[in-house]
Design a protein around this motif. Structure first.
Motif, PDB file in Angstrom:
ATOM      1  N   GLN A   1       0.799  -1.221   0.000  1.00  0.00           N
ATOM      2  CA  GLN A   1       0.000   0.000   0.000  1.00  0.00           C
ATOM      3  C   GLN A   1       0.838   1.280   0.000  1.00  0.00           C
ATOM      4  O   GLN A   1       0.305   2.357  -0.236  1.00  0.00           O
ATOM      5  CB  GLN A   1      -0.950  -0.022   1.197  1.00  0.00           C
ATOM      6  CG  GLN A   1      -1.967  -1.150   1.098  1.00  0.00           C
ATOM      7  CD  GLN A   1      -2.866  -1.250   2.316  1.00  0.00           C
ATOM      8  OE1 GLN A   1      -2.500  -1.895   3.282  1.00  0.00           O
ATOM      9  NE2 GLN A   1      -4.007  -0.613   2.285  1.00  0.00           N
TER      10      GLN A   1
ATOM     11  N   HIS B   1       1.446  -9.143   4.942  1.00  0.00           N
ATOM     12  CA  HIS B   1       0.247  -8.313   4.773  1.00  0.00           C
ATOM     13  C   HIS B   1      -0.264  -8.496   3.337  1.00  0.00           C
ATOM     14  O   HIS B   1      -0.246  -7.574   2.524  1.00  0.00           O
ATOM     15  CB  HIS B   1       0.576  -6.845   5.088  1.00  0.00           C
ATOM     16  CG  HIS B   1      -0.619  -5.999   5.429  1.00  0.00           C
ATOM     17  ND1 HIS B   1      -0.709  -5.256   6.576  1.00  0.00           N
ATOM     18  CD2 HIS B   1      -1.772  -5.774   4.752  1.00  0.00           C
ATOM     19  CE1 HIS B   1      -1.865  -4.597   6.599  1.00  0.00           C
ATOM     20  NE2 HIS B   1      -2.527  -4.890   5.501  1.00  0.00           N
TER      21      HIS B   1
ATOM     22  N   ASN C   1      -1.245 -10.414   9.027  1.00  0.00           N
ATOM     23  CA  ASN C   1      -2.235  -9.350   9.133  1.00  0.00           C
ATOM     24  C   ASN C   1      -3.584  -9.861   8.663  1.00  0.00           C
ATOM     25  O   ASN C   1      -3.730 -10.293   7.517  1.00  0.00           O
ATOM     26  CB  ASN C   1      -1.853  -8.140   8.276  1.00  0.00           C
ATOM     27  CG  ASN C   1      -2.924  -7.062   8.390  1.00  0.00           C
ATOM     28  OD1 ASN C   1      -3.069  -6.449   9.447  1.00  0.00           O
ATOM     29  ND2 ASN C   1      -3.704  -6.865   7.340  1.00  0.00           N
TER      30      ASN C   1
ATOM     31  N   TYR D   1     -12.119  -1.518  13.399  1.00  0.00           N
ATOM     32  CA  TYR D   1     -12.690  -0.404  12.639  1.00  0.00           C
ATOM     33  C   TYR D   1     -14.160  -0.179  12.972  1.00  0.00           C
ATOM     34  O   TYR D   1     -14.635   0.927  12.942  1.00  0.00           O
ATOM     35  CB  TYR D   1     -12.571  -0.667  11.128  1.00  0.00           C
ATOM     36  CG  TYR D   1     -11.138  -0.541  10.635  1.00  0.00           C
ATOM     37  CD1 TYR D   1     -10.628   0.688  10.239  1.00  0.00           C
ATOM     38  CD2 TYR D   1     -10.306  -1.650  10.600  1.00  0.00           C
ATOM     39  CE1 TYR D   1      -9.315   0.818   9.810  1.00  0.00           C
ATOM     40  CE2 TYR D   1      -8.982  -1.529  10.166  1.00  0.00           C
ATOM     41  CZ  TYR D   1      -8.496  -0.299   9.772  1.00  0.00           C
ATOM     42  OH  TYR D   1      -7.192  -0.166   9.361  1.00  0.00           O
TER      43      TYR D   1
ATOM     44  N   TRP E   1     -19.247   2.164   7.091  1.00  0.00           N
ATOM     45  CA  TRP E   1     -18.672   1.416   8.208  1.00  0.00           C
ATOM     46  C   TRP E   1     -19.194   2.080   9.491  1.00  0.00           C
ATOM     47  O   TRP E   1     -19.108   3.316   9.645  1.00  0.00           O
ATOM     48  CB  TRP E   1     -17.135   1.474   8.201  1.00  0.00           C
ATOM     49  CG  TRP E   1     -16.486   0.719   7.064  1.00  0.00           C
ATOM     50  CD1 TRP E   1     -17.057   0.379   5.869  1.00  0.00           C
ATOM     51  CD2 TRP E   1     -15.142   0.227   7.009  1.00  0.00           C
ATOM     52  NE1 TRP E   1     -16.146  -0.294   5.075  1.00  0.00           N
ATOM     53  CE2 TRP E   1     -14.956  -0.393   5.750  1.00  0.00           C
ATOM     54  CE3 TRP E   1     -14.058   0.253   7.887  1.00  0.00           C
ATOM     55  CZ2 TRP E   1     -13.753  -0.989   5.357  1.00  0.00           C
ATOM     56  CZ3 TRP E   1     -12.856  -0.340   7.499  1.00  0.00           C
ATOM     57  CH2 TRP E   1     -12.712  -0.956   6.248  1.00  0.00           C
TER      58      TRP E   1
ATOM     59  N   TRP F   1      -6.883  -1.129  -0.844  1.00  0.00           N
ATOM     60  CA  TRP F   1      -6.870  -2.261  -1.791  1.00  0.00           C
ATOM     61  C   TRP F   1      -7.982  -2.189  -2.836  1.00  0.00           C
ATOM     62  O   TRP F   1      -7.730  -2.335  -4.030  1.00  0.00           O
ATOM     63  CB  TRP F   1      -7.016  -3.588  -1.030  1.00  0.00           C
ATOM     64  CG  TRP F   1      -5.993  -3.763   0.038  1.00  0.00           C
ATOM     65  CD1 TRP F   1      -6.120  -3.364   1.337  1.00  0.00           C
ATOM     66  CD2 TRP F   1      -4.688  -4.341  -0.086  1.00  0.00           C
ATOM     67  NE1 TRP F   1      -4.974  -3.670   2.025  1.00  0.00           N
ATOM     68  CE2 TRP F   1      -4.081  -4.277   1.183  1.00  0.00           C
ATOM     69  CE3 TRP F   1      -3.984  -4.922  -1.136  1.00  0.00           C
ATOM     70  CZ2 TRP F   1      -2.798  -4.755   1.436  1.00  0.00           C
ATOM     71  CZ3 TRP F   1      -2.704  -5.411  -0.895  1.00  0.00           C
ATOM     72  CH2 TRP F   1      -2.121  -5.320   0.367  1.00  0.00           C
TER      73      TRP F   1
ATOM     74  N   ASN G   1     -10.476   0.361  -2.768  1.00  0.00           N
ATOM     75  CA  ASN G   1     -11.100   1.697  -2.889  1.00  0.00           C
ATOM     76  C   ASN G   1     -10.188   2.745  -3.491  1.00  0.00           C
ATOM     77  O   ASN G   1     -10.500   3.934  -3.460  1.00  0.00           O
ATOM     78  CB  ASN G   1     -11.539   2.175  -1.506  1.00  0.00           C
ATOM     79  CG  ASN G   1     -12.353   1.140  -0.761  1.00  0.00           C
ATOM     80  OD1 ASN G   1     -13.542   0.993  -0.995  1.00  0.00           O
ATOM     81  ND2 ASN G   1     -11.718   0.398   0.123  1.00  0.00           N
TER      82      ASN G   1
HETATM   83  C1  BG6 Z   1      -7.425  -3.466   7.057  1.00  0.00           C
HETATM   84  C2  BG6 Z   1      -6.145  -3.769   6.350  1.00  0.00           C
HETATM   85  O1  BG6 Z   1      -8.342  -4.422   6.679  1.00  0.00           O
HETATM   86  O2  BG6 Z   1      -8.090  -2.288   6.810  1.00  0.00           O
HETATM   87  C3  BG6 Z   1      -5.517  -2.570   5.652  1.00  0.00           C
HETATM   88  O3  BG6 Z   1      -5.234  -4.391   7.178  1.00  0.00           O
HETATM   89  C4  BG6 Z   1      -6.620  -1.745   5.014  1.00  0.00           C
HETATM   90  O4  BG6 Z   1      -4.557  -3.027   4.751  1.00  0.00           O
HETATM   91  C5  BG6 Z   1      -7.479  -1.214   6.140  1.00  0.00           C
HETATM   92  O5  BG6 Z   1      -6.178  -0.733   4.179  1.00  0.00           O
HETATM   93  C6  BG6 Z   1      -8.580  -0.279   5.692  1.00  0.00           C
HETATM   94  O6  BG6 Z   1      -9.391  -0.914   4.762  1.00  0.00           O
HETATM   95  P1  BG6 Z   1      -9.860  -0.193   3.450  1.00  0.00           P
HETATM   96  O7  BG6 Z   1     -10.595  -1.222   2.691  1.00  0.00           O
HETATM   97  O8  BG6 Z   1     -10.713   0.922   3.887  1.00  0.00           O
HETATM   98  O9  BG6 Z   1      -8.598   0.268   2.812  1.00  0.00           O
END
Ligand code: BG6
Length: 476
Positions: free
Chosen positions: A19, A120, A165, A299, A350, A430, A432
């Protein structure tokens, strides 16, 4: 527990190789499954990829300078497997090792604790081609050999190791939802590959301990605690089923060495339970004891409701950032995840729920009796650059409330070693693309020089670190 975080508490921030690094073909690096996946049309948001990303590979000194300026205590980053072993195993590429030595040295010279993630998601393409990567038990030996190369190279300098991860996410997205490589949709395969991740974790923990290294080792799981949507017994039951087949399912096998009994019986009834040999159980249990901490990426939380056997299945999710596209999703006969009217949502739908983090920490710490480490927490948003400034008050608010939740959990007895935000600079999401931003440092991806610009949240976190969290805890 005082009104501050302990002196040794690690306030940090995190990233991952694919990333941020870019330089995807440089210095002998081999292809990973992500290098190829992003080239298949329609797989990522508007075809975005990590070929250049934030160019951290060439600009890590500049990034570490910013970390130093902030006072960051820890930086979590991952190693790109194919920089070290371009073919996945065998030949070691010295230039790959050199790069990470330089990064680690730079961090240590600036008094920033390196927190190293071994994996990761960027599996060597060769291993995917040869035996299906995570689908085969052959991954165990290859991964363990790779980890040993890293222990040998960095074992004296690095004290915090995260083996995997979010194994639950990359197996789910790769084998159940077909959104990550290798793009399959098969519940059976998902459960099988997940079992292999647990075996990899176990073997690597053992190798680390047998090597006599003086550091702490664990893996990071994406953890989404759940509430029942109502006090109706059917919803309560859905919540229990969610725990037995999701929360405890993903955690127990790593940190207890066995699957929850109800979940295993249920998957056996459905003919999809993974094969667990006596040998597996032995090593899984041994490694569960030896693991030093539980990495948690938090999250959001989930709201759960009854889902009949002919009910709804898994749905895909919002990758556009157009708020209001929350879709119910579930496993028929087990649970259904529904909209939570009590919390706010991000633009990607989210659920923003700081108390969920406290709940997660307390329930995990009670169940496994191990220290925890928050290895990721943050908010993805559309940040606006206006006259060289980014006013990301929503990020400050998000982080502040989650840091307070960590403190609450610690008051309830949780042994928490540290907290890493996701992420330090903006980086590639990844699925988005570059429009979903998480960093303290804005990167202008439109400008080929990729300038770094401090957002308002940069000063906030600087103050968090300077006051040992006290600025989050005192009443304004
Ligand atoms: C986690 C991953 O799932 O969330 C990260 O470990 C990822 O690599 C992060 O970037 C945020 O997710 P997203 O889909 O919003 O980029």
């Amino acid at each position: 527990m005082s009104d501050r975080f302990p002196e040794a508490f690690l306030f940090g921030s995190a990233s991952a190789a694919y990333q941020v690094e870019g330089a995807y073909k440089e210095d002998g690096k081999g292809d990973s499954i992500w290098d190829n996946w992003v080239r298949i049309e329609g797989k990522t948001y508007q075809g975005t990829n990590g070929d250049v990303a934030t160019d951290h590979y060439h600009r890590f000194r500049e990034d570490v300078r910013l970390m130093k300026e902030m006072g960051l205590k820890a930086y979590r980053f991952s190693i790109s497997w194919t920089r070290i072993l371009p073919e996945g195993r065998g030949r070691i590429e010295k230039k790959g090792l050199d790069f990470y030595h330089q990064l680690i040295d730079e961090l240590l010279e600036n008094e920033i604790e390196p927190v190293l993630t071994i994996y990761h998601w960027d599996l060597p393409q060769t291993l995917q081609d040869e035996y299906g990567g995570w689908e085969s038990r052959r991954i165990i030996d290859d991964f363990t050999e790779y980890a040993k190369v890293l222990f040998e190279a960095f074992g004296k300098k690095v004290k915090y190791w995260i083996i995997l991860n979010e194994p639950n996410i990359f197996t789910q997205l790769g084998y159940l939802l077909a959104l990550h490589p290798p793009g399959k949709k098969d519940m059976n395969l998902y459960l099988k590959t997940y079992h292999h991740t647990a075996l990899v974790h176990a073997n690597v923990v053992k190798a680390y301990k047998e090597g006599g290294y003086e550091g702490l080792i664990g893996s990071s799981i994406a953890y989404t605690p759940g509430y029942a949507a109502s006090s109706d017994e059917k919803d309560e039951e859905a919540r229990r089923r969610y725990y037995d087949t999701v929360c405890w399912w993903i955690m127990d096998i790593f940190y207890k060495g066995e699957y929850p009994a109800w979940g295993y019986e249920e998957f056996t009834r459905r003919g999809i339970a993974p094969e667990v040999t006596d040998e597996d159980t032995l090593i899984l249990k041994e490694a569960a004891k030896l693991s030093d901490f539980i990495g948690i990426n938090y999250y959001q939380s989930a709201m759960l409701a009854h889902n009949p056997i002919d009910g709804i299945g898994l749905s895909d999710f919002n990758v556009s950032g157009e708020k209001g596209n929350f879709k119910e999703s579930g496993v028929p006969g087990l649970y259904r995840q529904v909209y939570n009217p009590n919390v706010e949502y991000t633009d990607w739908d989210w659920a923003i729920d700081p108390d969920g983090l406290r709940v997660a920490l307390v329930e995990i710490s009670k169940r496994y009796e191990k220290p925890a480490f928050i290895s990721e927490n943050g908010i993805g948003a559309f940040d606006e650059l206006e006259e060289e400034k980014v006013h990301d008050g929503y990020r400050t608010e998000y982080l502040k409330s989650h840091i307070m939740a960590c403190h609450e959990a610690m008051k309830e007895g949780v042994d928490l070693l540290g907290y890493c935000t996701w992420s330090f600079t903006d980086l590639l999401s990844w699925l988005n693309g570059y429009q979903k931003r998480y960093g303290f440092v804005y990167i202008d991806f439109e400008d080929e020089n990729l300038p770094r610009i401090k957002k308002d949240s940069f000063a906030f976190y600087e103050e968090v670190i300077r006051t040992q969290g006290n600025n989050c805890l005192r009443e304004e």
